[in-house]
Write a protein that holds these residues in place. Structure first.
Motif, PDB file in Angstrom:
ATOM      1  N   UNK A   1       0.815  -1.208   0.000  1.00 37.35           N
ATOM      2  CA  UNK A   1       0.000   0.000   0.000  1.00 37.35           C
ATOM      3  C   UNK A   1       0.854   1.267   0.000  1.00 37.35           C
ATOM      4  N   UNK A   2       0.199   2.383  -0.271  1.00 37.66           N
ATOM      5  CA  UNK A   2       0.834   3.694  -0.271  1.00 37.66           C
ATOM      6  C   UNK A   2       0.320   4.495   0.910  1.00 37.66           C
ATOM      7  N   UNK A   3       1.237   5.166   1.598  1.00 35.51           N
ATOM      8  CA  UNK A   3       0.873   6.058   2.692  1.00 35.51           C
ATOM      9  C   UNK A   3       1.002   7.496   2.200  1.00 35.51           C
ATOM     10  N   UNK A   4      -0.090   8.246   2.325  1.00 38.79           N
ATOM     11  CA  UNK A   4      -0.122   9.648   1.936  1.00 38.79           C
ATOM     12  C   UNK A   4      -0.111  10.493   3.201  1.00 38.79           C
ATOM     13  N   UNK A   5       0.890  11.322   3.365  1.00 44.58           N
ATOM     14  CA  UNK A   5       1.078  12.094   4.600  1.00 44.58           C
ATOM     15  C   UNK A   5       0.988  13.577   4.278  1.00 44.58           C
TER      16      UNK A   5
ATOM     17  N   UNK B   1       4.324   9.095   0.349  1.00 40.25           N
ATOM     18  CA  UNK B   1       4.355  10.431  -0.258  1.00 40.25           C
ATOM     19  C   UNK B   1       4.172  11.465   0.835  1.00 40.25           C
ATOM     20  N   UNK B   2       5.124  12.382   0.963  1.00 37.96           N
ATOM     21  CA  UNK B   2       5.060  13.461   1.947  1.00 37.96           C
ATOM     22  C   UNK B   2       4.558  14.721   1.259  1.00 37.96           C
ATOM     23  N   UNK B   3       3.584  15.383   1.870  1.00 40.19           N
ATOM     24  CA  UNK B   3       3.052  16.623   1.306  1.00 40.19           C
ATOM     25  C   UNK B   3       3.037  17.699   2.376  1.00 40.19           C
ATOM     26  N   UNK B   4       3.431  18.912   1.982  1.00 44.76           N
ATOM     27  CA  UNK B   4       3.492  20.031   2.915  1.00 44.76           C
ATOM     28  C   UNK B   4       2.518  21.119   2.483  1.00 44.76           C
ATOM     29  N   UNK B   5       1.671  21.519   3.420  1.00 46.78           N
ATOM     30  CA  UNK B   5       0.720  22.602   3.171  1.00 46.78           C
ATOM     31  C   UNK B   5       1.303  23.875   3.778  1.00 46.78           C
TER      32      UNK B   5
ATOM     33  N   UNK C   1      11.821   7.974   2.590  1.00 42.67           N
ATOM     34  CA  UNK C   1      11.169   8.392   1.357  1.00 42.67           C
ATOM     35  C   UNK C   1      11.657   9.762   0.933  1.00 42.67           C
ATOM     36  N   UNK C   2      11.878   9.911  -0.371  1.00 44.37           N
ATOM     37  CA  UNK C   2      12.226  11.203  -0.946  1.00 44.37           C
ATOM     38  C   UNK C   2      11.089  11.756  -1.797  1.00 44.37           C
ATOM     39  N   UNK C   3       9.922  11.108  -1.755  1.00 49.52           N
ATOM     40  CA  UNK C   3       8.771  11.592  -2.525  1.00 49.52           C
ATOM     41  C   UNK C   3       8.112  12.730  -1.755  1.00 49.52           C
ATOM     42  N   UNK C   4       8.222  13.948  -2.278  1.00 48.88           N
ATOM     43  CA  UNK C   4       7.699  15.129  -1.605  1.00 48.88           C
ATOM     44  C   UNK C   4       6.944  15.992  -2.612  1.00 48.88           C
ATOM     45  N   UNK C   5       5.770  16.500  -2.219  1.00 41.42           N
ATOM     46  CA  UNK C   5       5.017  17.441  -3.041  1.00 41.42           C
ATOM     47  C   UNK C   5       4.452  18.529  -2.135  1.00 41.42           C
ATOM     48  N   UNK C   6       3.970  19.589  -2.774  1.00 39.53           N
ATOM     49  CA  UNK C   6       3.250  20.617  -2.032  1.00 39.53           C
ATOM     50  C   UNK C   6       1.755  20.329  -2.135  1.00 39.53           C
ATOM     51  N   UNK C   7       1.017  20.623  -1.065  1.00 37.97           N
ATOM     52  CA  UNK C   7      -0.421  20.345  -1.051  1.00 37.97           C
ATOM     53  C   UNK C   7      -1.145  21.058  -2.172  1.00 37.97           C
ATOM     54  N   UNK C   8      -0.683  22.256  -2.554  1.00 42.26           N
ATOM     55  CA  UNK C   8      -1.357  22.997  -3.616  1.00 42.26           C
ATOM     56  C   UNK C   8      -1.207  22.306  -4.967  1.00 42.26           C
TER      57      UNK C   8
END
Length: 291
Positions: free
Chosen positions: A26-30, A88-92, A155-162
Motif C-alpha cells: 500500500x501507499x501512505x499519503x502524509x 508520499x510526503x506533502x506540505x501545506x 522516502x524522498x517523494x515530496x510534493x506541495x499540497x497545492x
C-alpha cells in the motif's frame, strides 16, 4: 524538563479492510500543515482508500515545537512504522509560488520564491513540475521537519499540497465556467484560494484568516481585480466546514453561489469515509493524484 504531550487523533476512520490487507503493498499519503498532521492509506491495486487519521495541535511559531509534536505523534501511532511500499510526503506551507515552465531555471528557484515570500530560517526550497498547467510550483518547508520525516519513512517523494489541489480541480468541470470558479480549501487559521475562468488558472495563493469575513474579503477583492464578480462566480468549498459553522454562515451572507468540492474521481472509499461529507479531507485524498 521536557514537556509530555498526550496526542489523540481528531479523526480516525478505518474498518476491517485495513486488517485484512497487506499494507506492504500500500501507499501512505502524509499531509503536514500548520498545526495538523494527517495521513491516508491507499491500496494502489484497487485504488481504494482504506484508512485515514488526522491530528491537530496548536500551531507554533517555532518549527522546533512543531517537530516535537510530530515526534509525539510517531510515538503514539505505531501504524506509521509499517513498511509501506511507498510514502508520499506533502506540505501545506504558505510559502509557495507558481512559475511558468518556460521561464523556470532550477538554479534560480530561491530567487523566484523570495520575490514573493520572505526567506525563513532553516528552510528547504523544493519544486513540483506541473506539465499539464505549464507551471512549476516552487515552495519552502522547514528543513528539520523534512529531514525527520524523510528519515523515518525512508522516502524522498515530496510534493506541495497545492500541487495536489490543482490536479484535483482539473477534474472539476466548473473550471470551464466563463464567469469564474473559486476553490477554497479551509484549514486552521489559513485557507488556499484558487481561481479559474474558462479553463484558465488565474490565481492560487494561501492566506490567513480569523473569520469568514476575512475569507469573503479576499474572495471579493481577488475576483474584482480579475474583472470577475462574486455575484456570478461559483464558490466551491473544501475542508472541515459545515453549514452550521460560523465561517460558512458568513460566506453565505455575501456569496450567493456556494457549493462543495467532491472527493477526487477514480478512487474507491470505505463505507465510513462515504459517511463523512465529501468535501472533508479533500486535500488529503487529492494526494493520491500525485502518486
Amino acid at each position: 524538563m521536557p514537556v509530555a504531550y498526550t496526542i489523540q487523533p481528531t479523526y480516525a476512520i478505518d474498518d476491517a479492510t485495513l486488517l485484512e490487507t497487506d499494507l506492504t503493498i500500500c501507499t501512505l499519503l502524509v499531509l503536514i500543515g500548520s498545526g495538523t498532521f494527517s495521513y491516508a492509506v491507499l491500496a494502489p491495486n484497487t485504488r481504494k482508500f482504506l484508512a485515514l487519521k488526522s491530528y491537530s495541535y496548536q500551531p507554533k511559531t517555532l518549527a522546533v515545537a512543531d517537530l516535537e509534536m510530530i515526534e509525539q505523534i510517531f510515538d503514539a501511532d505505531k501504524l506509521l512504522f509499517t513498511a509501506f511500499k511507498e510514502v508520499l510526503l506533502a506540505f501545506d506551507s504558505p510559502d509557495s509560488t507558481l512559475v511558468p515552465e518556460p521561464l523556470f531555471a532550477g538554479q534560480l528557484k530561491k530567487d523566484y520564491l523570495h520575490t514573493a515570500h520572505l526567506e525563513r530560517m532553516q528552510e528547504a526550497v523544493l519544486t513540483d513540475s506541473l506539465p499539464d498547467l505549464g507551471m512549476v510550483n516552487v515552495y519552502a518547508t522547514d528543513k528539520d521537519i523534512l529531514g525527520f520525516l524523510r528519515k523515518e519513512f525512508s522516502s524522498d517523494r515530496v510534493v506541495h499540497a497545492h500541487s495536489a489541489l490543482l490536479k484535483s480541480y482539473k477534474q472539476d468541470r466548473d473550471i470551464m465556467f466563463s464567469d469564474g470558479v473559486v476553490f477554497i480549501e479551509v484549514q486552521q487559521q489559513q485557507f488556499a484560494l484558487t481561481i479559474y475562468a474558462a479553463g484558465k488558472l488565474l490565481l492560487q495563493q494561501q492566506l490567513p484568516y480569523r473569520s469568514g469575513l476575512d475569507i469573503v474579503y479576499y474572495i471579493v477583492n481577488s475576483l474584482r481585480q480579475l474583472e470577475l464578480t462574486e455575484l456570478q462566480a461559483k464558490i466551491k468549498l473544501g475542508g472541515a466546514l459545515t453549514k452550521d459553522s460560523q465561517v460558512y454562515q458568513e460566506l453565505n451572507r455575501f456569496l450567493p453561489r456556494l457549493d462543495w468540492v467532491n472527493k477526487p474521481e477514480g478512487f474507491l472509499y470505505i463505507g465510513k469515509m462515504n459517511e463523512v461529507p465529501a468535501h472533508h479531507f479533500h486535500n488529503l485524498y487529492a494526494l493520491a493524484l500525485c502518486v
